[in-house]
Design a protein around this motif. Sequence first.
Motif, PDB file in Angstrom:
ATOM      1  N   VAL A  93     -17.915  -1.901  31.948  1.00  0.00           N
ATOM      2  CA  VAL A  93     -17.066  -2.826  31.734  1.00  0.00           C
ATOM      3  C   VAL A  93     -16.543  -4.212  31.756  1.00  0.00           C
ATOM      4  O   VAL A  93     -15.253  -4.904  31.225  1.00  0.00           O
ATOM      5  CB  VAL A  93     -17.106  -2.585  33.788  1.00  0.00           C
ATOM      6  N   PHE A  98     -14.980  -4.307  28.317  1.00  0.00           N
ATOM      7  CA  PHE A  98     -13.913  -4.081  28.340  1.00  0.00           C
ATOM      8  C   PHE A  98     -12.832  -5.268  28.887  1.00  0.00           C
ATOM      9  O   PHE A  98     -11.974  -5.170  28.293  1.00  0.00           O
ATOM     10  CB  PHE A  98     -13.415  -2.514  29.224  1.00  0.00           C
ATOM     11  N   ARG A 140     -16.645   4.584  29.345  1.00  0.00           N
ATOM     12  CA  ARG A 140     -16.954   4.912  30.750  1.00  0.00           C
ATOM     13  C   ARG A 140     -17.023   7.018  31.181  1.00  0.00           C
ATOM     14  O   ARG A 140     -18.019   6.575  31.970  1.00  0.00           O
ATOM     15  CB  ARG A 140     -15.429   5.293  30.898  1.00  0.00           C
ATOM     16  N   TRP A 141     -16.817   7.249  29.924  1.00  0.00           N
ATOM     17  CA  TRP A 141     -17.655   8.590  30.546  1.00  0.00           C
ATOM     18  C   TRP A 141     -19.060   8.606  30.988  1.00  0.00           C
ATOM     19  O   TRP A 141     -19.641  10.038  31.806  1.00  0.00           O
ATOM     20  CB  TRP A 141     -17.243   9.980  29.428  1.00  0.00           C
ATOM     21  N   ALA A 142     -19.612   8.473  30.336  1.00  0.00           N
ATOM     22  CA  ALA A 142     -21.125   8.485  30.136  1.00  0.00           C
ATOM     23  C   ALA A 142     -21.308   7.635  31.419  1.00  0.00           C
ATOM     24  O   ALA A 142     -22.888   7.856  31.769  1.00  0.00           O
ATOM     25  CB  ALA A 142     -21.863   7.681  29.410  1.00  0.00           C
ATOM     26  N   HIS A 143     -20.875   7.122  32.391  1.00  0.00           N
ATOM     27  CA  HIS A 143     -21.283   5.972  33.629  1.00  0.00           C
ATOM     28  C   HIS A 143     -19.741   6.541  34.695  1.00  0.00           C
ATOM     29  O   HIS A 143     -20.045   5.675  35.690  1.00  0.00           O
ATOM     30  CB  HIS A 143     -21.022   4.794  33.147  1.00  0.00           C
ATOM     31  N   CYS A 144     -19.396   7.768  34.387  1.00  0.00           N
ATOM     32  CA  CYS A 144     -19.366   8.999  35.926  1.00  0.00           C
ATOM     33  C   CYS A 144     -19.629   9.764  35.725  1.00  0.00           C
ATOM     34  O   CYS A 144     -20.426  10.152  34.856  1.00  0.00           O
ATOM     35  CB  CYS A 144     -17.494   8.215  36.208  1.00  0.00           C
ATOM     36  N   ARG A 145     -19.388  10.921  36.769  1.00  0.00           N
ATOM     37  CA  ARG A 145     -19.740  12.270  37.209  1.00  0.00           C
ATOM     38  C   ARG A 145     -18.897  12.633  36.271  1.00  0.00           C
ATOM     39  O   ARG A 145     -17.767  12.647  37.258  1.00  0.00           O
ATOM     40  CB  ARG A 145     -20.120  12.204  38.522  1.00  0.00           C
ATOM     41  N   THR A 146     -19.468  13.805  36.118  1.00  0.00           N
ATOM     42  CA  THR A 146     -18.373  14.915  34.919  1.00  0.00           C
ATOM     43  C   THR A 146     -17.644  15.332  36.197  1.00  0.00           C
ATOM     44  O   THR A 146     -18.184  15.883  37.198  1.00  0.00           O
ATOM     45  CB  THR A 146     -18.850  15.737  34.058  1.00  0.00           C
ATOM     46  N   PRO A 147     -17.039  16.305  35.396  1.00  0.00           N
ATOM     47  CA  PRO A 147     -15.719  16.998  36.115  1.00  0.00           C
ATOM     48  C   PRO A 147     -16.720  18.601  36.577  1.00  0.00           C
ATOM     49  O   PRO A 147     -17.082  19.127  35.546  1.00  0.00           O
ATOM     50  CB  PRO A 147     -14.815  17.510  35.588  1.00  0.00           C
ATOM     51  N   VAL A 173     -10.847   9.914  29.214  1.00  0.00           N
ATOM     52  CA  VAL A 173     -11.801   8.572  30.496  1.00  0.00           C
ATOM     53  C   VAL A 173     -11.864   7.531  29.456  1.00  0.00           C
ATOM     54  O   VAL A 173     -12.241   5.938  30.344  1.00  0.00           O
ATOM     55  CB  VAL A 173     -12.519   9.407  31.161  1.00  0.00           C
ATOM     56  N   PHE A 218      -9.391   5.235  28.589  1.00  0.00           N
ATOM     57  CA  PHE A 218      -9.314   3.991  29.531  1.00  0.00           C
ATOM     58  C   PHE A 218     -10.176   3.357  29.698  1.00  0.00           C
ATOM     59  O   PHE A 218      -9.631   1.838  29.324  1.00  0.00           O
ATOM     60  CB  PHE A 218      -9.331   5.355  30.553  1.00  0.00           C
ATOM     61  N   VAL A 219     -11.168   2.836  29.497  1.00  0.00           N
ATOM     62  CA  VAL A 219     -12.359   2.211  29.178  1.00  0.00           C
ATOM     63  C   VAL A 219     -13.184   2.708  28.386  1.00  0.00           C
ATOM     64  O   VAL A 219     -14.248   3.948  28.760  1.00  0.00           O
ATOM     65  CB  VAL A 219     -13.149   1.332  30.661  1.00  0.00           C
ATOM     66  N   LEU A 259     -26.472  -2.038  43.051  1.00  0.00           N
ATOM     67  CA  LEU A 259     -25.350  -2.049  41.849  1.00  0.00           C
ATOM     68  C   LEU A 259     -24.720  -2.893  41.390  1.00  0.00           C
ATOM     69  O   LEU A 259     -24.051  -3.878  42.261  1.00  0.00           O
ATOM     70  CB  LEU A 259     -24.133  -0.672  41.865  1.00  0.00           C
ATOM     71  N   ILE A 290     -22.045  -4.709  38.923  1.00  0.00           N
ATOM     72  CA  ILE A 290     -20.771  -4.261  37.616  1.00  0.00           C
ATOM     73  C   ILE A 290     -21.453  -4.070  36.165  1.00  0.00           C
ATOM     74  O   ILE A 290     -21.985  -4.858  35.303  1.00  0.00           O
ATOM     75  CB  ILE A 290     -19.643  -5.742  36.960  1.00  0.00           C
TER      76      ILE A 290
END
Lengths: 220, 220
Positions: free
Chosen positions: B210, B213, B135-142, B128, B131-132, B204, B206
């Motif tokens: 992001v 990037f 990014r991992w710090a800014h989305c829900r972890t699995p 992830v 990818f960007v 929210l 941007i």
Amino acid sequence: MQYKKTKLNQVKRGHKKAAYDKKTIHAILDATEICHIAFIYEGRAMVQPINFGRKGEYLYIHGSHQNRMTQALMDAGQITLSVMLLDALKLTRSAFHHSVNYRSVVVFGKVKELTNPEEKLLGLKTIVNHFVSDRWAHCRTPNDKELLATRVLEIKIESASAKIADQPNSEHKKDLDLDYWAGQIPVKQVYGEPVSASDLKPGLEIPEHVLAFCRRGETQ
Amino acid sequence: MQYKKTKLNQVKRGHKKAAYDKKTIHAILDATEICHIAFIYEGRAMVQPINFGRKGEYLYIHGSHQNRMTQALMDAGQITLSVMLLDALKLTRSAFHHSVNYRSVVVFGKVKELTNPEEKLLGLKTIVNHFVSDRWAHCRTPNDKELLATRVLEIKIESASAKIADQPNSEHKKDLDLDYWAGQIPVKQVYGEPVSASDLKPGLEIPEHVLAFCRRGETQ
């Protein structure tokens, strides 16, 4: 007209994105400069990028007579190749649902080496005109020595499939209320202004076929 | 630091373009979203594009447990993959000398499936963030269910090589006097303005990771 679905080309994962119609598949191939070719070398799966051309149901590639890939393809008599155009990065609220929009094609074909000089010339013409439309008419055609020095392979498309992802993000409903931003970052390949060779003969201008190509703005 | 030259990774054609140093090879991998993976399926060489991540000498990919590619890679225990960035179309006076400037890498590695949830999470985080960045710090972890649903493969880079073509056109001297234009068309991949999801939670904006990037402007 569709390519027949076989065990080889039928898309299993993400089958809603699959397309088998020739028009769609040919358009994606024509929008792509580079394909990635799979081959087996000493028992190991290998992959190599290369440019190519398409004319109807045939693709053409060329390479040195010493190239291990063209030799492996001749030995196998068959080929698998893939092209992919990346269209967007899809950033979701959940890490797990991150994805991309893209257009890809996989082709399964039979490989034949062209040995007749006229056929080799037609194969090379297809490759050069795939590169930049109408380019062949604006450069010196290969001479006998150059023709002998290169190997031209003709690939008959036996089956193929496309996968096209062009949808909005997909997320679990319960994630929609999270305080994370979600969206897409568009991606495209663009061409810059053509740069004339430093040793260009005085008086030669950038020709219309090159300007027209660059006006396309992107590979689609 | 260099990757050792072996029969597998040593560049034979165009060896002047070859590079084996880790810094160069890692930079090309890091500038690329998509790699093409070779595998053998029922005796046939196959190729499939997929996104990936890199951390030091390891690459990570993920896929469904039912995916024939991840299964084939596990069965083989080894992998070959290739990335390519197209930088210019080189249009010469002779059809034969048409070429491209590019940066490509081929990686030969050992494949291991990660089964420990912590290791799987780290693998997905690497993908992830490739990818960007960040990014991992800014989305829900699995969650546990998502982790179980995906297969994460770790690839130890055993050897690799890069090929970099970044030179002016090459032509025969006797062709320089022909009345054909010659030059290069620059090619690059660019990112557009990020587009927020239509169901974005009000308020929210941007986020900076992001925007940063997209400011990179291209994949290099």
